[in-house]
Design a protein around this motif. Structure first.
Motif, PDB file in Angstrom:
ATOM      1  N   LYS A 116      40.534  49.895  53.154  1.00  0.00           N
ATOM      2  CA  LYS A 116      39.663  49.434  54.234  1.00  0.00           C
ATOM      3  C   LYS A 116      38.333  48.867  53.733  1.00  0.00           C
ATOM      4  CE  LYS A 116      42.550  50.412  57.403  1.00  0.00           C
ATOM      5  NZ  LYS A 116      43.383  49.211  57.578  1.00  0.00           N
ATOM      6  N   SER A 117      38.079  48.943  52.441  1.00  0.00           N
ATOM      7  CA  SER A 117      36.790  48.480  51.900  1.00  0.00           C
ATOM      8  C   SER A 117      36.700  46.943  51.911  1.00  0.00           C
ATOM      9  CB  SER A 117      36.612  49.006  50.477  1.00  0.00           C
ATOM     10  OG  SER A 117      37.744  48.696  49.694  1.00  0.00           O
ATOM     11  N   GLY A 118      35.526  46.415  51.574  1.00  0.00           N
ATOM     12  CA  GLY A 118      35.309  44.961  51.567  1.00  0.00           C
ATOM     13  C   GLY A 118      36.236  44.251  50.592  1.00  0.00           C
ATOM     14  N   CYS A 119      36.491  42.967  50.876  1.00  0.00           N
ATOM     15  CA  CYS A 119      37.396  42.182  50.023  1.00  0.00           C
ATOM     16  C   CYS A 119      36.905  42.137  48.582  1.00  0.00           C
ATOM     17  CB  CYS A 119      37.509  40.746  50.545  1.00  0.00           C
ATOM     18  SG  CYS A 119      38.474  40.611  52.054  1.00  0.00           S
ATOM     19  N   ASP A 120      35.600  41.996  48.393  1.00  0.00           N
ATOM     20  CA  ASP A 120      35.071  41.895  47.035  1.00  0.00           C
ATOM     21  C   ASP A 120      35.282  43.204  46.268  1.00  0.00           C
ATOM     22  OD1 ASP A 120      33.329  43.176  48.767  1.00  0.00           O
ATOM     23  OD2 ASP A 120      31.504  42.399  47.808  1.00  0.00           O
ATOM     24  N   LYS A 121      35.076  44.328  46.974  1.00  0.00           N
ATOM     25  CA  LYS A 121      35.237  45.632  46.328  1.00  0.00           C
ATOM     26  C   LYS A 121      36.694  45.858  45.933  1.00  0.00           C
ATOM     27  CE  LYS A 121      33.773  50.295  46.868  1.00  0.00           C
ATOM     28  NZ  LYS A 121      33.697  51.438  47.774  1.00  0.00           N
ATOM     29  N   ARG A 122      37.603  45.481  46.848  1.00  0.00           N
ATOM     30  CA  ARG A 122      39.033  45.646  46.564  1.00  0.00           C
ATOM     31  C   ARG A 122      39.465  44.749  45.400  1.00  0.00           C
ATOM     32  NH1 ARG A 122      41.708  44.387  52.104  1.00  0.00           N
ATOM     33  NH2 ARG A 122      39.592  44.024  52.819  1.00  0.00           N
ATOM     34  N   LEU A 123      38.947  43.509  45.412  1.00  0.00           N
ATOM     35  CA  LEU A 123      39.339  42.563  44.356  1.00  0.00           C
ATOM     36  C   LEU A 123      38.897  43.081  42.986  1.00  0.00           C
ATOM     37  CD1 LEU A 123      40.699  39.896  43.776  1.00  0.00           C
ATOM     38  CD2 LEU A 123      38.526  38.725  44.151  1.00  0.00           C
ATOM     39  N   LYS A 124      37.698  43.616  42.919  1.00  0.00           N
ATOM     40  CA  LYS A 124      37.225  44.157  41.636  1.00  0.00           C
ATOM     41  C   LYS A 124      38.083  45.343  41.203  1.00  0.00           C
ATOM     42  CE  LYS A 124      33.582  46.113  38.920  1.00  0.00           C
ATOM     43  NZ  LYS A 124      32.206  46.527  38.716  1.00  0.00           N
ATOM     44  N   GLU A 125      38.360  46.209  42.150  1.00  0.00           N
ATOM     45  CA  GLU A 125      39.166  47.401  41.823  1.00  0.00           C
ATOM     46  C   GLU A 125      40.549  46.995  41.309  1.00  0.00           C
ATOM     47  OE1 GLU A 125      39.215  50.348  44.964  1.00  0.00           O
ATOM     48  OE2 GLU A 125      40.671  51.583  43.870  1.00  0.00           O
ATOM     49  N   MET A 126      41.113  45.957  41.907  1.00  0.00           N
ATOM     50  CA  MET A 126      42.431  45.487  41.475  1.00  0.00           C
ATOM     51  C   MET A 126      42.394  44.920  40.061  1.00  0.00           C
ATOM     52  SD  MET A 126      43.695  43.788  45.087  1.00  0.00           S
ATOM     53  CE  MET A 126      45.119  42.881  44.476  1.00  0.00           C
ATOM     54  N   LEU A 127      41.336  44.167  39.756  1.00  0.00           N
ATOM     55  CA  LEU A 127      41.223  43.584  38.415  1.00  0.00           C
ATOM     56  C   LEU A 127      41.098  44.677  37.356  1.00  0.00           C
ATOM     57  CD1 LEU A 127      38.858  40.521  39.057  1.00  0.00           C
ATOM     58  CD2 LEU A 127      41.221  40.425  38.246  1.00  0.00           C
ATOM     59  N   ILE A 161      37.026  49.240  27.030  1.00  0.00           N
ATOM     60  CA  ILE A 161      37.850  48.270  27.770  1.00  0.00           C
ATOM     61  C   ILE A 161      37.424  48.257  29.239  1.00  0.00           C
ATOM     62  CG2 ILE A 161      40.204  47.721  28.558  1.00  0.00           C
ATOM     63  CD1 ILE A 161      40.068  47.328  25.705  1.00  0.00           C
ATOM     64  N   GLN A 162      37.238  49.463  29.776  1.00  0.00           N
ATOM     65  CA  GLN A 162      36.853  49.597  31.186  1.00  0.00           C
ATOM     66  C   GLN A 162      35.505  48.899  31.439  1.00  0.00           C
ATOM     67  OE1 GLN A 162      37.641  53.526  32.580  1.00  0.00           O
ATOM     68  NE2 GLN A 162      37.998  52.655  34.617  1.00  0.00           N
ATOM     69  N   LYS A 163      34.597  49.090  30.508  1.00  0.00           N
ATOM     70  CA  LYS A 163      33.273  48.478  30.622  1.00  0.00           C
ATOM     71  C   LYS A 163      33.394  46.949  30.579  1.00  0.00           C
ATOM     72  CE  LYS A 163      29.143  48.294  28.059  1.00  0.00           C
ATOM     73  NZ  LYS A 163      28.630  48.546  26.696  1.00  0.00           N
ATOM     74  N   ARG A 164      34.231  46.460  29.652  1.00  0.00           N
ATOM     75  CA  ARG A 164      34.371  45.014  29.493  1.00  0.00           C
ATOM     76  C   ARG A 164      35.015  44.371  30.707  1.00  0.00           C
ATOM     77  NH1 ARG A 164      36.991  43.701  23.778  1.00  0.00           N
ATOM     78  NH2 ARG A 164      36.249  45.609  22.782  1.00  0.00           N
ATOM     79  N   VAL A 165      36.078  45.000  31.214  1.00  0.00           N
ATOM     80  CA  VAL A 165      36.768  44.394  32.361  1.00  0.00           C
ATOM     81  C   VAL A 165      35.886  44.476  33.602  1.00  0.00           C
ATOM     82  CG1 VAL A 165      38.097  46.472  32.945  1.00  0.00           C
ATOM     83  CG2 VAL A 165      38.899  44.255  33.719  1.00  0.00           C
ATOM     84  N   SER A 166      35.091  45.542  33.697  1.00  0.00           N
ATOM     85  CA  SER A 166      34.194  45.685  34.839  1.00  0.00           C
ATOM     86  C   SER A 166      33.124  44.594  34.815  1.00  0.00           C
ATOM     87  CB  SER A 166      33.556  47.084  34.798  1.00  0.00           C
ATOM     88  OG  SER A 166      32.698  47.240  35.895  1.00  0.00           O
ATOM     89  N   GLY A 167      32.544  44.347  33.657  1.00  0.00           N
ATOM     90  CA  GLY A 167      31.523  43.300  33.510  1.00  0.00           C
ATOM     91  C   GLY A 167      32.108  41.926  33.806  1.00  0.00           C
ATOM     92  N   LEU A 168      33.305  41.709  33.290  1.00  0.00           N
ATOM     93  CA  LEU A 168      33.977  40.431  33.509  1.00  0.00           C
ATOM     94  C   LEU A 168      34.309  40.251  34.986  1.00  0.00           C
ATOM     95  CD1 LEU A 168      35.223  37.895  32.367  1.00  0.00           C
ATOM     96  CD2 LEU A 168      37.220  39.216  31.655  1.00  0.00           C
ATOM     97  N   ALA A 169      34.787  41.325  35.625  1.00  0.00           N
ATOM     98  CA  ALA A 169      35.132  41.266  37.052  1.00  0.00           C
ATOM     99  C   ALA A 169      33.887  40.952  37.894  1.00  0.00           C
ATOM    100  CB  ALA A 169      35.775  42.578  37.505  1.00  0.00           C
ATOM    101  N   ASP A 170      32.760  41.539  37.530  1.00  0.00           N
ATOM    102  CA  ASP A 170      31.518  41.263  38.263  1.00  0.00           C
ATOM    103  C   ASP A 170      31.171  39.776  38.204  1.00  0.00           C
ATOM    104  OD1 ASP A 170      31.072  43.838  39.134  1.00  0.00           O
ATOM    105  OD2 ASP A 170      29.859  44.400  37.399  1.00  0.00           O
TER     106      ASP A 170
END
Lengths: 200, 200
Positions: free
Chosen positions: A79-90, A182-191
């Motif tokens: 139910k969260s925002g599209c941007d939040k879901r998209l980041k979580e998926m990436l 890896i988590q840090k890198r993908v999170s930064g890239l997703a942002d």
């Protein structure tokens, strides 16, 4: 019904054993005899479920992607925002795959050197399947005005392409680096990618 | 001076011959004898310039990256807008590398399987060197207000990471696909990334 459940259990057991053998010695050194012994069944029983070692290995890879796709669908339906879901998926896409093969000492390319061509075909198909799940969410975001007016299919493919280099294809998880890193890198890239997607 | 020029010519000739031999038969089957014969010099002359086959191969890779870095610097110094230059650099990075090894029939990982560890170390160093050139331009863009207030070093690394999957590391250029298709993909990806970088 009981028979069907048993059949599924044996199939699952074979694939679980495949995972352990691939981690331990790689594809080339894995034999159907080893597999049967690992599961505790006869060699003939293995062939009841799979036609060849190649089929078993590819089914194992398919299984990982099927489970990942289920996870991605679940996140996309939140139910969260599209941007939040998209980041979580990436992030999930990268970390799920990392976790799935973190016990392998070689890269997937090395483990599956013998069936490279079929593995590449598989990757192309899996990429398309994942892209569809992402495109559906992006379409929702574009429709609601949360995302800019981008082409959902093209954007989905670009987003996946951008995170592909963090997947354990050609690098072993050891070579890829620490899970946390890896988590840090993908999170930064997703942002960064998200900024390119959301509406201004 | 003439001696120095000659020495440089021989070194260049050895590296050019290395490129041809790697394309033809890969690293494992390339011998110093083959190399000397290809250049038309004695085996001893090769050892005047390089200590081992490994050094020659790594120098060849270094040479490609040095030429790419020069190209990236040149683009970064152009008079066009920061966003335009950044996109051009991203596309150039992918296409230059594709062109550099488009005559190889195998992936770089396969060609250099024997010196994988040293190649991975090299990649990490090259990645950092390329990131510096990108970070310098991003810093300029942030300073001029063309780009959002992002950390130039982090952004540079994310941008390179995002385009890494289009480089011919683990896939041969044949497996990567048509040059035109690669160009289209990196261009689309760069556009998306750019949106995440430019100031709103």
């Amino acid at each position: 019904m009981k028979g069907a459940t048993k059949t599924r259990d044996v199939k699952t057991s074979i694939l679980d054993a495949t995972d352990r053998l691939l981690a331990r010695r790689g594809y080339k050194k894995m034999t159907i005899d080893d597999l049967a012994a690992e599961v505790g069944i006869g060699k003939g029983s293995v062939y009841l479920h799979f036609s060849s070692k190649e089929e078993i290995a590819l089914s194992h890879i398919d299984g990982i992607i099927e489970r990942l796709k289920t996870r991605l669908y679940e996140i996309s339906e939140k139910k969260s925002g599209c941007d939040k879901r998209l980041k979580e998926m990436l992030v999930e896409r990268v970390i799920f795959r990392f976790d799935s093969v973190q016990h392998y000492t070689q890269s997937l390319d090395d483990i599956f050197a013998n069936i490279r061509q079929r593995l590449l075909e598989r990757r192309t198909r899996h990429f398309g399947e994942e892209a569809k799940i992402f495109a559906k969410l992006i379409k929702e975001g574009v429709g609601s005005g949360a995302f800019a007016k981008i082409n959902p299919d093209d954007a989905a493919r670009s987003l996946l392409l951008a995170t592909n280099s963090l997947l354990p294809y050609s690098l072993s998880t050891e070579e890829l680096g620490e899970r946390k890193e890896i988590q840090k890198r993908v999170s930064g890239l997703a942002d960064l990618l998200l900024k390119g997607v959301v509406a201004r």
